[in-house]
Design an enzyme around this catalytic site. Structure first.
Site, PDB file in Angstrom:
ATOM      1  N   PRO A  86       0.808  -1.215   0.000  1.00  0.00           N
ATOM      2  CA  PRO A  86       0.000   0.000   0.000  1.00  0.00           C
ATOM      3  C   PRO A  86       0.849   1.278   0.000  1.00  0.00           C
ATOM      4  CG  PRO A  86      -0.645  -1.499   1.769  1.00  0.00           C
ATOM      5  CD  PRO A  86       0.650  -1.977   1.230  1.00  0.00           C
ATOM      6  N   GLU A  87       0.683   2.075  -1.041  1.00  0.00           N
ATOM      7  CA  GLU A  87       1.237   3.424  -1.089  1.00  0.00           C
ATOM      8  C   GLU A  87       0.028   4.365  -1.167  1.00  0.00           C
ATOM      9  OE1 GLU A  87       4.384   3.847  -4.022  1.00  0.00           O
ATOM     10  OE2 GLU A  87       4.942   1.754  -3.812  1.00  0.00           O
TER      11      GLU A  87
END
Length: 270
Positions: free
Chosen positions: A2-3
């Site tokens: 997750p970014e």
DNA sequence: CCCGGAACCTGAAGGC
DNA sequence: TGCCTTCAGGTTCCGG
């Protein structure tokens, strides 16, 4: 992993289901996931609270609560937040937050890097983060100022959360390819035109990925357990051995700051 | 302050 | 079949 685009997607998809709900239970199969306060305090202070809002800052997700406190979650590398109505048997679930309508929020994280905080003031956790790259305040001039005088590789600077919030390994590689800049170029060596191209590339790459609901390279699931599709549009990230769509040159992988870094040696010259 | 590298973690995948 | 190595990388900590 997750970014910004993945956390933004999770926020958007969680919001209609959790805002307005009251927390009725907290179960912690792996207590190490709670960073602050103590596990007992965390549970006692969270149960009974109503969730009044949801926000993203960088890669952090924060639930505002009716007491004025905030529950902050970081998914790190392998975490996901899943909404379920029936309890499931999954050895990677580290925390379960039960809501008053029977829904349960599962914090699943095989690698145990993810963390939660319950704090009075979100600034104690996210206070040092740099600007949000998709907000209007993030201008070409601001980016130029952040890079000025810096000797570190531009790839490393893009991943520095205190400089710019939310960009991680995958989107740093994608933005540098879109701007035609080699990942090892010292940040301060970029010309005015290169900074302008990079600024545009960062925003374009992040916006496109949000539109595709994030990239499911490894361990990223949306709250309904569906995958994102942004990785199907990657032009360099995780494409070692494949050829550049622009010029046919094989994509290279090098290591920058101990991170796999993918780029096209022809489109992104030193 | 700036920079680079190690540590934290564990599963998947590939080589032999 | 099974063991070993590599890869995945967000953040924090430490040393120069």
């Amino acid at each position: 992993m997750p970014e910004l685009p993945e956390v933004e997607t999770i926020k958007n998809e969680l919001e209609p289901h959790v805002v307005g709900r009251r927390v009725t239970g907290v179960s912690l199969p792996w207590k190490g996931i709670v960073r602050e306060p103590s596990v007992n305090q965390f549970r006692a202070r969270l149960i009974g609270q109503r969730i009044t809002g949801l926000a993203r800052r960088g890669k952090y997700l924060s639930f505002s609560l009716d007491s004025g406190e905030s529950l902050i979650i970081h998914l790190k590398m392998s975490g996901s937040l899943l909404l379920k109505r029936n309890s499931t048997d999954d050895r990677f679930v580290r925390a379960v937050i039960s809501l008053d309508d029977g829904l349960e929020l599962y914090f699943r994280d095989p690698r145990k890097f993810g963390r939660m905080w319950l704090v009075d003031d979100t600034r104690t956790v996210v206070g040092k983060l740099g600007p949000e790259p998709l907000e209007t305040g993030f201008t070409v001039k601001l980016l130029a100022g952040l890079l000025r005088g810096r000797a570190a590789p531009i790839k490393a600077l893009l991943c520095d959360q205190d400089l710019i919030a939310g960009i991680g390994n995958m989107y740093a590689d994608e933005a540098l390819f879109a701007a035609g800049i080699h990942p090892l170029r010292p940040g301060g060596s970029l010309s005015a035109d290169e900074v302008k191209r990079l600024h545009n590339a960062i925003r374009q790459v992040l916006r496109q990925a949000i539109g595709k609901k994030g990239a499911s390279i490894i361990n990223y699931y949306r709250p309904d357990s569906e995958l994102g599709t942004a990785h199907f549009h990657f032009r360099v990230a995780h494409r070692r051995g494949e050829v550049c769509y622009n010029c046919g040159t094989p994509i290279q992988r090098i290591t920058v700051r101990n991170r796999g870094t993918y780029f096209c040696p022809r489109c992104q010259r030193q």
